[in-house]
Design a protein around this motif. Structure first.
Motif, PDB file in Angstrom:
ATOM      1  N   ARG A  49       0.804  -1.226   0.000  1.00 19.14           N
ATOM      2  CA  ARG A  49       0.000   0.000   0.000  1.00 19.14           C
ATOM      3  C   ARG A  49       0.838   1.278   0.000  1.00 19.14           C
ATOM      4  O   ARG A  49       0.539   2.192  -0.770  1.00 19.14           O
ATOM      5  CB  ARG A  49      -0.975  -0.004   1.181  1.00 19.14           C
ATOM      6  CG  ARG A  49      -1.944   1.162   1.091  1.00 19.14           C
ATOM      7  CD  ARG A  49      -3.112   0.983   2.001  1.00 19.14           C
ATOM      8  NE  ARG A  49      -2.703   0.678   3.345  1.00 19.14           N
ATOM      9  CZ  ARG A  49      -3.527   0.241   4.292  1.00 19.14           C
ATOM     10  NH1 ARG A  49      -4.783   0.057   4.031  1.00 19.14           N
ATOM     11  NH2 ARG A  49      -3.085  -0.003   5.499  1.00 19.14           N
ATOM     12  N   PRO A  50       1.904   1.331   0.810  1.00 19.66           N
ATOM     13  CA  PRO A  50       2.719   2.550   0.740  1.00 19.66           C
ATOM     14  C   PRO A  50       3.344   2.759  -0.634  1.00 19.66           C
ATOM     15  O   PRO A  50       3.462   3.903  -1.078  1.00 19.66           O
ATOM     16  CB  PRO A  50       3.815   2.312   1.782  1.00 19.66           C
ATOM     17  CG  PRO A  50       3.417   1.140   2.561  1.00 19.66           C
ATOM     18  CD  PRO A  50       2.336   0.420   1.867  1.00 19.66           C
ATOM     19  N   ILE A  93       6.904   3.134   6.812  1.00 18.15           N
ATOM     20  CA  ILE A  93       7.236   2.537   5.520  1.00 18.15           C
ATOM     21  C   ILE A  93       8.746   2.302   5.474  1.00 18.15           C
ATOM     22  O   ILE A  93       9.495   2.959   6.190  1.00 18.15           O
ATOM     23  CB  ILE A  93       6.829   3.447   4.342  1.00 18.15           C
ATOM     24  CG1 ILE A  93       7.433   4.851   4.505  1.00 18.15           C
ATOM     25  CG2 ILE A  93       5.336   3.592   4.255  1.00 18.15           C
ATOM     26  CD1 ILE A  93       7.033   5.819   3.422  1.00 18.15           C
ATOM     27  N   ARG A 107       3.783   3.893  13.318  1.00 16.61           N
ATOM     28  CA  ARG A 107       2.331   3.815  13.189  1.00 16.61           C
ATOM     29  C   ARG A 107       1.622   4.591  14.290  1.00 16.61           C
ATOM     30  O   ARG A 107       0.493   5.015  14.137  1.00 16.61           O
ATOM     31  CB  ARG A 107       1.891   2.359  13.325  1.00 16.61           C
ATOM     32  CG  ARG A 107       1.564   1.681  12.027  1.00 16.61           C
ATOM     33  CD  ARG A 107       0.897   0.355  12.350  1.00 16.61           C
ATOM     34  NE  ARG A 107       1.675  -0.756  11.818  1.00 16.61           N
ATOM     35  CZ  ARG A 107       1.814  -0.980  10.519  1.00 16.61           C
ATOM     36  NH1 ARG A 107       1.228  -0.219   9.645  1.00 16.61           N
ATOM     37  NH2 ARG A 107       2.535  -2.002  10.094  1.00 16.61           N
ATOM     38  N   GLU A 152      -2.611   8.125   4.138  1.00 23.50           N
ATOM     39  CA  GLU A 152      -2.337   6.891   3.404  1.00 23.50           C
ATOM     40  C   GLU A 152      -0.946   6.357   3.763  1.00 23.50           C
ATOM     41  O   GLU A 152      -0.780   5.166   4.010  1.00 23.50           O
ATOM     42  CB  GLU A 152      -2.432   7.183   1.902  1.00 23.50           C
ATOM     43  CG  GLU A 152      -2.692   5.957   1.073  1.00 23.50           C
ATOM     44  CD  GLU A 152      -2.802   6.292  -0.416  1.00 23.50           C
ATOM     45  OE1 GLU A 152      -2.870   7.483  -0.766  1.00 23.50           O
ATOM     46  OE2 GLU A 152      -2.798   5.335  -1.204  1.00 23.50           O
ATOM     47  N   LYS A 201       0.582   6.821   6.465  1.00 25.43           N
ATOM     48  CA  LYS A 201       0.561   6.347   7.850  1.00 25.43           C
ATOM     49  C   LYS A 201      -0.235   5.059   7.996  1.00 25.43           C
ATOM     50  O   LYS A 201      -0.394   4.545   9.098  1.00 25.43           O
ATOM     51  CB  LYS A 201      -0.035   7.414   8.766  1.00 25.43           C
ATOM     52  CG  LYS A 201       0.761   8.701   8.813  1.00 25.43           C
ATOM     53  CD  LYS A 201       1.859   8.630   9.844  1.00 25.43           C
ATOM     54  CE  LYS A 201       2.708   9.878   9.763  1.00 25.43           C
ATOM     55  NZ  LYS A 201       3.763   9.932  10.736  1.00 25.43           N
ATOM     56  N   GLY A 202      -0.771   4.582   6.879  1.00 22.98           N
ATOM     57  CA  GLY A 202      -1.454   3.297   6.910  1.00 22.98           C
ATOM     58  C   GLY A 202      -2.912   3.347   7.321  1.00 22.98           C
ATOM     59  O   GLY A 202      -3.480   2.338   7.739  1.00 22.98           O
ATOM     60  N   GLU A 248      -6.733   3.108   6.704  1.00 28.09           N
ATOM     61  CA  GLU A 248      -7.489   2.452   5.638  1.00 28.09           C
ATOM     62  C   GLU A 248      -8.334   3.477   4.902  1.00 28.09           C
ATOM     63  O   GLU A 248      -8.733   4.493   5.459  1.00 28.09           O
ATOM     64  CB  GLU A 248      -8.432   1.360   6.172  1.00 28.09           C
ATOM     65  CG  GLU A 248      -7.801   0.318   7.043  1.00 28.09           C
ATOM     66  CD  GLU A 248      -7.731   0.778   8.485  1.00 28.09           C
ATOM     67  OE1 GLU A 248      -8.771   1.220   9.003  1.00 28.09           O
ATOM     68  OE2 GLU A 248      -6.628   0.719   9.066  1.00 28.09           O
ATOM     69  N   SER A 268      -3.479  10.850  11.326  1.00 25.74           N
ATOM     70  CA  SER A 268      -3.619   9.399  11.465  1.00 25.74           C
ATOM     71  C   SER A 268      -4.197   9.032  12.834  1.00 25.74           C
ATOM     72  O   SER A 268      -4.225   7.869  13.182  1.00 25.74           O
ATOM     73  CB  SER A 268      -2.252   8.738  11.256  1.00 25.74           C
ATOM     74  OG  SER A 268      -1.332   9.260  12.177  1.00 25.74           O
TER      75      SER A 268
END
Ligand SMILES: Nc1ncnc2c1ncn2[C@@H]1O[C@H](COP(=O)(O)OP(=O)(O)O)[C@@H](O)[C@H]1O
Ligand SMILES: [Mg+2]
Lengths: 258, 321
Positions: free
Chosen positions: A2-3, A109, B74, B100, B102-103, B105, B149
């Motif tokens: 995804r990153p 990441i 995170r 995005e 930082k993950g 969803e 995030s």
């Protein structure tokens, strides 16, 4: 994964909506539109002559692939030596200068993901340029019969060369904060890889020759523009790209350990 | 939530931070206070996993910053010294991109972007190119990106530096509002900043922690002291030694002229009386005497600038304790 997609999308959009990218495309299109008809016309003349003296030329092949398309591709290649560094120079240099690199380095990441995302975006931008260049032979298909297989393979060959340029340029960008320095270094790299294989011409020993042959960009490209894809060629391009990608990753990673 | 032990960072031979130890509990708001060059940014860069230390360790939510950097990152929102904004993106695009990275969803992204925009009052510029925003707005975008995030820990490096007083007040209000939702460390070189927003202060000077306590405790500690200023007619050097001899006086400093003296004393009210009596009895000619309770600013100055040069600040000569 995804990153990588996130970075790829951001950078690719960055290319497409950057006025400089459009300017570069316009410039290349202008140059090619000027050069392409010239090679086409000279091919036409040659063809006419050949027909007149058909009884003399015997089995000599007069081929649009060599006469026009390869010339077109060699112009394209010359332009890419400058254009690829111009596109990719800011990918890392600017992040460092604007301190946005801090954001990437403190996001969850890995350095490899950053490099891959940016590299793929550069490839996609180059692919757009290749499509643009492909329009010229495509338009020729209107009034000449074209053997598509070798043409596509030849384009693929130049694309792979550009992919190597991109990997080297990305690496140069990772080394400095200055986009201009990155550009200059990358152009030097791009020019100098053409000389790596020069040994083929100067050494005598047959083993040394085959080594040089294997690392000679020229040898591999020649095979491809003639329409043959060898696995050794793919391995050669793949490993050159991997090498510079890996070096970029190392540079990014080491900036965390200053 | 945050545990730092024996953290040291050297740039070449220069020791930027030296064996720092501190912990921050979940939900706390901690102010990292120190003059420029004290090592605040260095410490924060290490905690966020941006940079590796020379030695020592840091843990966030039980994860070691170096063994598990991804898990740590995170959980952190970080505002560096310069807001890490892309000038060619608009505010909304940018925040969504950071989310995005930082993950976050896809489903939650818009909601979190909206929350960050709302909290930092960026509503009216959310479609504007960051390039065209004023410094104050860019700083707010920087804070929004740290928030976007919804991290457990917020690390803000000098969040109000370079802003005008109104913007400073807004950001302080924002930090107060965030209290309880995130664990926050913010750094600053100005004291009112931490007084306005933090529950606990860590004062750092030349890479070392010189004090760490709750705001209330530090203030209480200091209310135990007072400063006495006095002016006499005669300038006599032996007065310094004489004052030194009085019980309850901690420090005697000669003031701007030989007639002026500054004393650090215990809080005892009688001290002022005793000093006055001594001076009159000695025939020095008392002109003025006044006392103020020292405040936090004084401790900060004493802890940080007080020993910055061997001769004090030049016009003041210290009489040794
Ligand atoms: N990249 C660097 N290289 C060398 N020295 C540095 C570097 N960054 C900071 N320093 C030095 O480390 C010390 C602490 O700096 P810093 O953490 O930025 O302080 P603060 O944020 O408290 O102002 C300073 O003396 C500074 O000069
Ligand atoms: Mg700093």
């Amino acid at each position: 994964m995804r990153p990588i997609i996130a970075i790829f999308r951001k950078e690719f959009k960055g290319f497409l909506f950057n006025p400089n990218f459009l300017l570069v495309c316009a410039l290349m299109a202008t140059l090619l539109s000027f050069l392409y008809p010239i090679s086409l016309r000279s091919f036409q003349d040659q063809a006419r002559n050949a027909m007149m003296f058909a009884h003399n030329s015997g089995g000599q092949q007069l081929n649009i692939h060599y006469g026009v398309f390869l010339k077109h591709l060699s112009y394209l290649n010359l332009m890419l030596i400058l254009v690829v560094p111009a596109l990719t120079m800011r990918l890392f240099a600017e992040e460092k200068k604007m301190k946005t690199f801090d954001l990437l380095l403190t996001s969850p990441i890995t350095s490899a993901q950053i490099v891959i995302g940016k590299y793929l975006a550069a490839l996609a931008a180059i692919f757009v340029i290749m499509l643009l260049a492909f329009l010229y032979p495509l338009s020729t298909a209107y009034f000449a019969k074209i053997n598509w297989g070798p043409l596509v393979v030849a384009f693929l060959g130049i694309f792979l060369v550009a992919a190597v340029y991109a990997a080297m340029s990305l690496f140069c960008s990772s080394l400095t904060e200055s986009a201009i320095v990155a550009f200059a270094m990358a152009v030097l790299f791009n020019i100098s890889i053409w000389f790596v294989g020069v040994g083929v011409e100067v050494v005598d020993s047959s083993t040394a020759r085959s080594v040089f042959e294997h690392i000679s960009l020229n040898q591999h490209l020649t095979a491809m523009v003639e329409g043959t894809v060898r696995s050794s060629t793919l391995i050669f391009f793949g490993s050159a790209i991997f090498l510079f990608g890996f070096l970029s990753e190392r540079v990014i990673e080491s900036s965390r350990w200053r | 939530m945050i545990e730092v032990s024996q953290l040291t960072k050297k740039y070449g031979d220069h020791v930027a931070i030296d064996s720092l130890n501190f912990t921050v509990k979940k939900g706390e708001v901690v102010g990292f206070l120190g003059p420029n060059g004290a090592g605040k940014s260095t410490t924060m860069k290490i905690i966020t996993g941006f940079m590796a230390p020379s030695s020592g360790a840091a843990q966030i939510a039980g994860y070691d910053v170096f063994e598990n950097p991804i898990e740590v990152k995170r959980r952190i929102g970080y505002l560096p010294e310069t807001p890490p904004v892309y000038l060619d993106m608009n505010v909304e695009e940018y925040l969504s991109y950071v989310a995005e990275l930082k993950g976050v969803e896809k489903e939650r992204r818009l909601q979190l972007v909206n929350r960050a925009v709302e909290k930092t009052n960026l509503g009216q510029v959310r479609r504007r190119l960051i390039h065209n925003l004023s410094k104050g707005f860019k700083q707010r975008v920087g804070i929004a990106q740290a928030l976007v995030s919804d991290p457990e820990v917020l690390i803000l490096d000098e969040p109000t530096v370079g802003l005008d007083p109104k913007q400073v007040a807004e950001i302080r209000d924002l930090i107060k509002e965030l209290r309880g939702q995130h664990t926050i460390i913010l750094s600053t070189h100005i004291l009112p900043e931490v007084q306005a927003t933090c529950e606990r202060i860590i004062i750092i000077h030349r890479g070392k922690i010189v004090a760490q306590d709750s705001l209330a405790n530090l203030s209480a500690l200091q209310s135990g002291g007072r400063k006495v200023h006095l002016k006499v007619r005669k300038s006599a050097a032996e007065l310094g030694a004489k004052l030194k001899g009085i019980r309850g006086i901690q420090k005697v400093v000669s003031g701007a002229t030989p007639q002026d003296w500054e004393l650090d004393t215990e809080s005892d009210d009688e001290i002022v009386e005793t000093v006055a009596r001594e001076i009159i009895a000695g025939g020095y000619g008392l002109l003025e005497i006044g006392s103020v309770k020292a405040d936090l600013e004084d401790i900060f100055l004493k802890l940080t600038y007080g020993d910055s040069s061997p001769n004090g600040s030049g016009q003041r000569m210290e009489v040794h304790a």
